[in-house]
Write a protein that holds these residues in place. Structure first.
Motif, PDB file in Angstrom:
ATOM      1  N   LYS A 274       3.268  -6.606  -6.964  1.00  0.00           N
ATOM      2  CA  LYS A 274       1.799  -5.647  -7.107  1.00  0.00           C
ATOM      3  C   LYS A 274       1.586  -5.566  -8.214  1.00  0.00           C
ATOM      4  O   LYS A 274       0.259  -6.381  -8.414  1.00  0.00           O
ATOM      5  N   SER A 275       2.040  -5.937  -9.840  1.00  0.00           N
ATOM      6  CA  SER A 275       1.687  -5.667 -10.715  1.00  0.00           C
ATOM      7  C   SER A 275       0.465  -7.375 -10.741  1.00  0.00           C
ATOM      8  O   SER A 275      -0.263  -7.978 -11.366  1.00  0.00           O
ATOM      9  N   THR A 276       1.781  -7.950 -10.549  1.00  0.00           N
ATOM     10  CA  THR A 276       1.165  -9.602 -10.918  1.00  0.00           C
ATOM     11  C   THR A 276       0.460  -9.689  -9.551  1.00  0.00           C
ATOM     12  O   THR A 276      -1.237 -10.333 -10.781  1.00  0.00           O
ATOM     13  N   VAL A 277      -0.335  -9.205  -8.439  1.00  0.00           N
ATOM     14  CA  VAL A 277      -1.498  -9.318  -7.612  1.00  0.00           C
ATOM     15  C   VAL A 277      -2.679  -8.536  -8.365  1.00  0.00           C
ATOM     16  O   VAL A 277      -3.434  -8.888  -8.464  1.00  0.00           O
ATOM     17  N   HIS A 278      -2.088  -7.124  -8.712  1.00  0.00           N
ATOM     18  CA  HIS A 278      -3.120  -6.297  -9.449  1.00  0.00           C
ATOM     19  C   HIS A 278      -3.861  -7.237 -10.472  1.00  0.00           C
ATOM     20  O   HIS A 278      -4.909  -7.111 -11.225  1.00  0.00           O
TER      21      HIS A 278
ATOM     22  N   SER B  34     -10.823  -0.169  -1.241  1.00  0.00           N
ATOM     23  CA  SER B  34     -10.851   0.262  -2.496  1.00  0.00           C
ATOM     24  C   SER B  34      -9.195  -1.155  -3.109  1.00  0.00           C
ATOM     25  O   SER B  34      -8.960  -2.078  -2.600  1.00  0.00           O
ATOM     26  N   ASP B  35      -8.492  -1.274  -4.396  1.00  0.00           N
ATOM     27  CA  ASP B  35      -7.566  -2.316  -4.864  1.00  0.00           C
ATOM     28  C   ASP B  35      -6.320  -2.088  -4.128  1.00  0.00           C
ATOM     29  O   ASP B  35      -6.309  -3.538  -4.144  1.00  0.00           O
ATOM     30  N   ASP B  36      -6.148  -0.948  -3.434  1.00  0.00           N
ATOM     31  CA  ASP B  36      -4.759  -1.167  -2.921  1.00  0.00           C
ATOM     32  C   ASP B  36      -4.773  -1.392  -1.307  1.00  0.00           C
ATOM     33  O   ASP B  36      -4.398  -2.353  -1.139  1.00  0.00           O
ATOM     34  N   GLU B  37      -6.152  -1.451  -1.390  1.00  0.00           N
ATOM     35  CA  GLU B  37      -6.133  -2.546   0.252  1.00  0.00           C
ATOM     36  C   GLU B  37      -6.641  -3.553   0.368  1.00  0.00           C
ATOM     37  O   GLU B  37      -6.595  -4.566   0.690  1.00  0.00           O
TER      38      GLU B  37
ATOM     39  N   ALA C  48      -4.473 -17.439  -0.416  1.00  0.00           N
ATOM     40  CA  ALA C  48      -4.419 -16.217  -0.637  1.00  0.00           C
ATOM     41  C   ALA C  48      -5.259 -15.767  -1.532  1.00  0.00           C
ATOM     42  O   ALA C  48      -6.063 -14.568  -1.607  1.00  0.00           O
ATOM     43  N   PHE C  49      -4.780 -15.976  -3.162  1.00  0.00           N
ATOM     44  CA  PHE C  49      -5.173 -15.441  -4.094  1.00  0.00           C
ATOM     45  C   PHE C  49      -5.851 -16.310  -5.183  1.00  0.00           C
ATOM     46  O   PHE C  49      -5.476 -15.637  -6.827  1.00  0.00           O
TER      47      PHE C  49
END
Ligand code: HEM
Length: 484
Positions: free
Chosen positions: A234-238, A276-279, A178-179
């Motif tokens: 969220k903070s890790t993925v961002h 967007s970054d959120d998406e 995934a990332f």
């Protein structure tokens, strides 16, 4: 107080040529005053409760939960049509969208209508055959780690808690795909992301199935732990999104060959500016949500049957020895793709123990199907496992027989065999885009395990329970291994 609803099992309503049957004419199992069927429905085996009702009142009926009516359908022809008529005429049960949105997750699983199409397109691209082939080294690396770990456990005579182990195994694979996050919970134990996910996934299930949104009024300790876990994830993925964007600038060649799902989304974002970054976060998180439990629980169910069928394990081993004799796991994607008997074992497991035994859909307008009228706003709880284990569709349906998926040499030749009614991966245009990846993971994992170990159940088969929490898993599945 028990009240009797109409029971028309022996005399079900038959559609007339002119006026279709509506939900008010359908039968209902016995329920309770005011709460209706809620008390039975609260159980963590609610799919089994509904399957029992199918036996009692037939394959199309209604239940009532705190005064709200739901239609339950175990009719494969109706369920297939409902899935086919999305996104225009039916949608996923809106509570799923509401709960995920409230958690700040906006991705392909909970998008609807036109918005869904753009998420779907990129998801399909990221999970296409070429990319699944590209994910092979990750799966193979983690499968090899599993072998190392289980070999040590076998030597030490340890009992394996299959579901727990498989969760760690698939989270390692899925986070990397995934990332690009190289998690190693299998060998190193706790990982900060894994610890957070373990708080998040059960809570999503609990909220989707909760009759009332109590957490909006008062937050329990679990709700607070969940909020913290969500902030951390969220903070890790961002942070990973920022690093990915930098990589894309420094290595523009990634645009042609993204290494993981996050990079594929960032390429799309850079090219078209449609995400967007959120998406981007929402879709990366969706991959984890949709791909982890489902795959790990499917492997666990397969092992439940394999631990009771040494002859099938032998055949998988034989096939593995023929195709990749000298290594622990398949060395190439081509070798993995050649494991046709193991593939049949996986298909049989997905038939008999679908981890997604039910799917909930809501009608967006009045729709008539097969003489029944589903009215705008009505929600249909589709019970797809019923048809997959019914003698009309599969001969000796309760027996685990991989041979039924192999046309040449199938001992049931001529008996009932209806692969088209399998809905483990859903159907229509919202069919699971991760099927190819999941099949690859399942085949590689089972082949690796059976090539290297004999398996034995450490509990009686009846002590392993079907539990439903977002997906269906085998509770209390303990096995012993012997290295071969
Ligand atoms: C054995 C493993 C799996 C099973 C049984 C499974 C099952 C399902 C089912 C039943 C659906 C709903 C389909 C529908 O509404 O028609 C679904 C949707 C989805 N699955 Fe899977 N899945 C598995 C693995 C995966 C994996 C590995 C991924 C990706 C990493 C994935 C990604 C998705 C996504 C993104 C959706 C939403 C698609 C949409 O709404 O358009 N799944 N899956």
């Amino acid at each position: 107080m028990n009240i009797s609803f109409i029971d028309t099992k022996d005399n079900p309503p038959t559609p007339m040529t002119t006026s279709p049957i509506t939900s008010s004419q359908l039968p209902s199992p016995k329920g309770k005053f005011v709460v209706g069927h809620l008390t039975q429905f609260k159980a963590d085996n609610k799919h089994q409760v509904m399957e029992r009702w199918v036996e009692e009142v037939g394959d199309l009926f209604t239940i009532s939960l705190l005064g709200k009516k739901f239609i339950v359908s175990a009719k494969p022809e109706i369920n297939k049509e409902i899935l086919r008529l999305r996104p225009g005429k039916f949608r996923r049960f809106d509570k799923i969208e509401e709960i995920l949105k409230e958690m700040g997750i906006l991705g392909v699983f909970n998008a609807e209508g036109e918005a869904w199409r753009k998420h779907r397109l990129i998801t399909m691209q990221a999970l296409n055959r070429q990319n699944v082939e590209g994910f092979f080294p990750t799966i193979s690396k983690v499968a090899d780690r599993l072998w190392t770990k289980w070999n040590a456990m076998a030597q030490a005579g340890e009992t394996i808690d299959v579901q727990k182990e498989m969760m760690r195994y698939t989270v390692d694979i899925t986070t990397e795909i995934a990332f690009g996050y190289p998690m190693n919970t299998l060998e190193k134990g706790e990982d900060v992301i894994q610890t957070h996910l373990e708080k998040i996934f059960p809570m999503i299930n609990a909220r989707i199935t909760a009759p009332l949104p109590l957490w909006r009024l008062i937050k329990s300790k679990k709700d607070k732990a969940f909020d913290t876990a969500m902030v951390e994830i969220k903070s890790t993925v961002h942070q990973l999104i920022e690093e990915g964007k930098k990589r894309l600038v420094e290595h523009p060649e990634i645009k042609d060959h993204p290494n993981n799902f996050l990079e594929a989304l960032l390429v799309q974002q850079a090219n078209e500016g449609t995400f967007s970054d959120d998406e981007v976060f929402g879709n990366v998180f969706t991959m984890l949500l949709a791909g982890e439990d489902t795959t790990s629980n499917s492997i666990s169910w397969s092992l439940y049957y394999l631990a009771q069928n040494p002859a099938i394990v032998d055949k998988i081993r034989q096939e593995a020895n023929d195709i990749y004799g000298n290594s622990h796991t398949p060395s190439t994607y081509e070798e993995a793709s050649a494991l046709t008997y193991t593939d049949a074992v996986v298909q049989e497991s997905l038939r008999i123990k679908p981890v997604t035994p039910n799917l909930y859909m809501t009608a967006l307008e009045d729709v008539e199907i097969e003489g029944y009228l589903f009215q705008k706003g009505e929600t249909i709880m589709m019970q797809n496992k019923v048809a997959q284990t019914h003698p009309d569709n599969f001969i000796r349906p309760d027996e685990f027989m991989p041979e039924r998926w192999i046309s040449s040499g199938c001992p049931m030749h001529g008996g009932a065999h209806s692969p088209d009614i399998i809905r483990t991966f859903g159907g229509g245009s919202r069919f699971c885009p991760g099927k190819g990846l999941a099949m690859s993971e399942l085949v590689i994992t089972l082949s690796t395990i059976c090539k290297n170990f004999d398996l034995e159940l450490a509990v009686r088969p009846e002590e392993v329970k079907e539990v439903f929490a977002f997906s269906m898993f085998p509770e209390n599945l303990l096995i012993k291994l012997k290295a071969v």
